[in-house]
Design an enzyme around this catalytic site. Structure first.
Site, PDB file in Angstrom:
ATOM      1  N   SER A  47      61.885  77.924  56.119  1.00 37.31           N
ATOM      2  CA  SER A  47      63.326  77.820  55.942  1.00 37.31           C
ATOM      3  C   SER A  47      63.832  78.285  54.583  1.00 37.31           C
ATOM      4  CB  SER A  47      63.741  76.377  56.210  1.00 37.31           C
ATOM      5  OG  SER A  47      65.127  76.265  56.224  1.00 37.31           O
ATOM      6  N   HIS A  48      64.403  77.365  53.816  1.00 39.69           N
ATOM      7  CA  HIS A  48      65.049  77.713  52.545  1.00 39.69           C
ATOM      8  C   HIS A  48      64.046  77.816  51.398  1.00 39.69           C
ATOM      9  CE1 HIS A  48      64.587  73.456  53.107  1.00 39.69           C
ATOM     10  NE2 HIS A  48      64.600  73.306  51.802  1.00 39.69           N
ATOM     11  N   ASP A  81      70.304  80.786  55.285  1.00 36.62           N
ATOM     12  CA  ASP A  81      69.017  80.585  54.622  1.00 36.62           C
ATOM     13  C   ASP A  81      67.902  81.424  55.242  1.00 36.62           C
ATOM     14  OD1 ASP A  81      68.726  79.180  56.991  1.00 36.62           O
ATOM     15  OD2 ASP A  81      67.525  77.596  56.089  1.00 36.62           O
ATOM     16  N   ASP A 101      65.593  81.036  57.492  1.00 36.11           N
ATOM     17  CA  ASP A 101      65.406  81.111  58.941  1.00 36.11           C
ATOM     18  C   ASP A 101      66.719  81.086  59.711  1.00 36.11           C
ATOM     19  OD1 ASP A 101      65.835  78.456  58.203  1.00 36.11           O
ATOM     20  OD2 ASP A 101      64.668  77.673  59.877  1.00 36.11           O
ATOM     21  N   ASP A 157      69.287  78.949  59.890  1.00 33.02           N
ATOM     22  CA  ASP A 157      69.924  77.770  60.481  1.00 33.02           C
ATOM     23  C   ASP A 157      70.904  77.066  59.534  1.00 33.02           C
ATOM     24  OD1 ASP A 157      67.994  76.710  58.833  1.00 33.02           O
ATOM     25  OD2 ASP A 157      66.999  75.504  60.374  1.00 33.02           O
ATOM     26  N   ARG A 158      70.937  77.479  58.278  1.00 33.84           N
ATOM     27  CA  ARG A 158      71.901  76.857  57.359  1.00 33.84           C
ATOM     28  C   ARG A 158      73.074  77.788  57.089  1.00 33.84           C
ATOM     29  NH1 ARG A 158      68.877  73.457  52.666  1.00 33.84           N
ATOM     30  NH2 ARG A 158      67.303  72.491  53.991  1.00 33.84           N
ATOM     31  N   LYS A 175      70.234  73.591  64.128  1.00 34.88           N
ATOM     32  CA  LYS A 175      71.423  73.951  63.388  1.00 34.88           C
ATOM     33  C   LYS A 175      71.518  75.468  63.366  1.00 34.88           C
ATOM     34  CE  LYS A 175      69.223  73.008  58.868  1.00 34.88           C
ATOM     35  NZ  LYS A 175      67.901  72.433  59.152  1.00 34.88           N
TER      36      LYS A 175
HETATM   37  C1  VG1 Z   1      65.888  69.200  54.071  1.00 31.49           C
HETATM   38  C2  VG1 Z   1      67.311  68.751  54.282  1.00 31.49           C
HETATM   39  C3  VG1 Z   1      67.521  68.340  55.725  1.00 31.49           C
HETATM   40  C4  VG1 Z   1      67.138  69.507  56.646  1.00 31.49           C
HETATM   41  C5  VG1 Z   1      65.716  69.938  56.349  1.00 31.49           C
HETATM   42  C6  VG1 Z   1      65.320  71.164  57.138  1.00 31.49           C
HETATM   43  O1  VG1 Z   1      64.998  68.132  54.314  1.00 31.49           O
HETATM   44  O2  VG1 Z   1      67.632  67.673  53.426  1.00 31.49           O
HETATM   45  O3  VG1 Z   1      68.867  67.965  55.907  1.00 31.49           O
HETATM   46  O4  VG1 Z   1      67.224  69.114  57.987  1.00 31.49           O
HETATM   47  O5  VG1 Z   1      65.585  70.263  54.970  1.00 31.49           O
HETATM   48  O6  VG1 Z   1      66.198  72.216  56.868  1.00 31.49           O
HETATM   49  P1  VG1 Z   1      64.349  67.244  53.144  1.00 31.49           P
HETATM   50  O7  VG1 Z   1      63.398  66.305  53.833  1.00 31.49           O
HETATM   51  O8  VG1 Z   1      63.711  68.200  52.207  1.00 31.49           O
HETATM   52  O9  VG1 Z   1      65.496  66.550  52.483  1.00 31.49           O
HETATM   53  V1  VG1 Z   1      65.697  73.806  56.993  1.00 31.49           V
HETATM   54  O10 VG1 Z   1      66.979  74.761  56.871  1.00 31.49           O
HETATM   55  O11 VG1 Z   1      64.266  73.647  56.561  1.00 31.49           O
HETATM   56  O12 VG1 Z   1      65.140  74.064  58.502  1.00 31.49           O
HETATM   57 CO    CO Z   2      66.516  76.573  57.535  1.00 33.08          CO
END
Ligand code: VG1
Ligand code: CO
Length: 542
Positions: free
Chosen positions: A112-113, A276, A278, A280-281, A375
């Site tokens: 992801s991010h 982001d 992947d 989804d953000r 998302k």
């Molecule tokens: C973070 C965010 C959470 C989100 C998750 C996955 O998790 O706070 O809201 O769902 O990333 O997002 P954490 O446990 O680091 O707070 V992503 O865009 O990875 O798929």
């Molecule tokens: Co993501």
């Protein structure tokens, strides 16, 4: 052709908030990815002959693990694999493909991010047949299996050609390489009034979208430029790169700073957005105003009926616990229920499947709806554009009138990244120990009315998820929330979420950190953030 290979377990394969995330060199250890993928298959039942969707965000090591996953799917008895061309599928697009083609489930390769590259992050996540992340029952089973796994199955065949669309045979299983964008773009056309957005854009409304050298590039190019007619060049950094150009593909005010600065300039475009790694953000910035994700959720919920896909109204709204209460006020006004879930999209799946919620969101720049079970960054951008096309007002005017109607939830998240794990755990334990005695205590003008460790009781399947974040609630509705990240890959990341509700319109123009200053100080006083972490300031403020 099918081989069974002996292996030994790794003890660190516990899925976090969103799948298993580790540094690439960890994933490159012998059989590391194979073990986890076999543990996924071993935790599932009834997939013989069924379809598996496989795709990833294109980061470093994506192609290698896609090859492994396909060969293992064949060896384990899946009937068909659908894989995005080049191994690419954004997370929401993968969710859509699983649903549309009635797949048994999907393997989504993404961190992801988090940054990508040979020494950065990689991740594997399993999604179930509804298109959403596996619930805890399944991720717990996968983890249990990783601890005892002693062999995995793989087809001993040549690498699969991932670059040409069409079907091929892999050890008796069919593999179809599909265009990653087409089905997703078609879904967006069903939900939104593309003609209205096209005419908004052709009237001179300027849109800029930063794909951050990540997976959304091809999707945004096709939708925003080709289908909605935004001039070429409106989508920035649209070529997905294995290392995201060396940046964090995290659409926040730190990592998308250039976009923010552009949107605050006198000659700013009307609408700026980013997504982001992947896809989804989403980050939404109007000319002269950053829209906090919590406010964006509330605004989208209040205005969703203006888009064709949501003209019948919403069944309910769901938000993660740390997300601000702005959406609660919208739900109240609409006379619909508001569900408060733990952090992570996997908790929304049951609510969406049961038809209890239509729109969901998280403070971490994630918003989505019942159209998929993840998302969805571009979805949020398109819903915003649809609303703007109908209301014909600027983003800043829409936000200000929303605050005037509902009040403003001042909100910020302070992240302390790569903190020593023992120090972070000690901080949380010490907070837990104070929960019983905090209520009734005053800190300056702030009086604690309640304090707890959030537990979620899923109204659909009755499951209970405990220890989901420490909440300290103050008189008047202000609150501070503490939790440790479940997606980081080095040390611990402490997240502190700070919120204050301000009903008085004449007090809606305060700078956010200033508006929250007393709560920020009290958060440190109660948790001992500085003394325990040795940090003077957060690494990231969003
Ligand atoms: C973070 C965010 C959470 C989100 C998750 C996955 O998790 O706070 O809201 O769902 O990333 O997002 P954490 O446990 O680091 O707070 V992503 O865009 O990875 O798929
Ligand atoms: Co993501």
């Amino acid at each position: 052709m099918i081989k069974t290979i002996a292996t030994t377990p790794y003890d660190d394969q516990k899925p976090g908030t969103s799948g298993l995330r580790k540094k690439v060199p960890v994933f490159q250890q012998k059989n590391y990815a194979e073990n986890f993928i076999q543990a996924i298959f071993d935790s599932l039942e009834g997939f013989a002959g069924e379809t598996l969707v496989i795709g990833g965000d294109g980061r470093f090591y994506n192609r290698e693990v896609i090859q492994i996953a396909i060969k293992m799917a064949a060896a384990n008895g899946f009937g068909r694999v659908l894989v995005g061309r080049g191994g690419i599928l954004s997370t929401p697009a993968a969710s859509n493909i699983i649903r549309k083609y009635k797949a048994f489930g999907g393997i989504v390769l993404s961190a992801s991010h988090n940054p990508g590259g040979p020494t950065e992050d990689f991740g594997i996540k399993y999604n179930i047949g509804n298109g959403g992340p596996a619930p805890e029952k399944i991720t717990d089973a996968i983890y249990a299996r990783t601890k005892v796994i002693d062999s995995y199955k793989i087809a001993d065949v040549e690498d699969i050609n991932l670059d040409n669309e069409g079907a091929q045979d892999v050890a008796g299983m069919s593999v179809t390489v599909i265009d990653p964008v087409t089905d997703y773009a078609a879904l967006m056309e069903e939900l939104f009034d593309f003609a209205a957005i096209r005419s908004l854009i052709s009237s001179g409304f300027n849109v800029v979208f930063d794909a951050m050298s990540a997976v959304t590039g091809p999707y945004a190019k096709e939708i925003i430029e080709n289908r909605l007619g935004a001039p070429k060049g409106s989508v920035l950094n649209f070529v997905p790169l294995p290392d995201f150009g060396g940046h964090h593909p995290d659409p926040n005010l730190v990592h998308a700073r250039a976009l923010y600065d552009q949107m605050m300039a006198d000659d700013a475009p009307d609408f700026g957005a980013a997504s982001d790694g992947d896809g989804d953000r989403n980050l939404i910035i109007g000319k002269g105003i950053f829209v906090t994700p919590s406010d964006s959720l509330a605004l989208l919920a209040a205005n969703a009926h203006l888009a064709p896909g949501y003209s019948a109204g919403l069944a309910g709204i769901a938000r993660s616990m740390p997300t601000s209460g702005a959406a609660d006020r919208v739900a109240e006004k609409l006379g619909i229920k508001l569900y408060e879930t733990p952090t992570g999209w996997k908790f929304f799946g049951n609510l969406l499947d049961a038809g209890l919620a239509t729109i969901c969101g998280e403070e971490s720049a994630g918003t989505g709806s019942n159209h998929v079970r993840e998302k969805d960054g571009l979805w949020a951008v398109l819903l915003w554009l649809n609303i703007l096309a109908v209301r014909k007002e600027s983003v800043i005017d829409i936000v200000h009138s929303h605050w005037a109607t509902y009040g403003r939830n001042y909100y910020s998240r302070h992240d302390y990244e790569e903190v020593d794990s023992a120090a972070a755990n000690g901080l949380v334990t010490a907070l837990r120990d104070q929960l019983a005695t905090l209520p009734g205590k005053s800190f300056g003008a702030l009086k604690v009315v309640a304090a707890d460790d959030f537990a979620y009781h899923d109204p659909v399947d009755g499951s209970v998820s405990k220890n989901q974040g420490i909440r300290i609630l103050f008189e008047g509705g202000s609150r501070v929330v503490f939790r440790l990240s479940g997606t980081g890959t080095s040390g611990a990341t402490l997240r502190v979420y700070i919120e204050r509700f301000e009903p008085d319109t004449s007090r809606h123009g305060i700078e956010t950190q200033a508006a929250l200053a007393d709560l920020i100080a009290v958060a440190d006083e109660i948790a001992g953030i500085r003394s325990r972490t040795g940090r003077d300031a957060p690494s990231v403020i969003t």
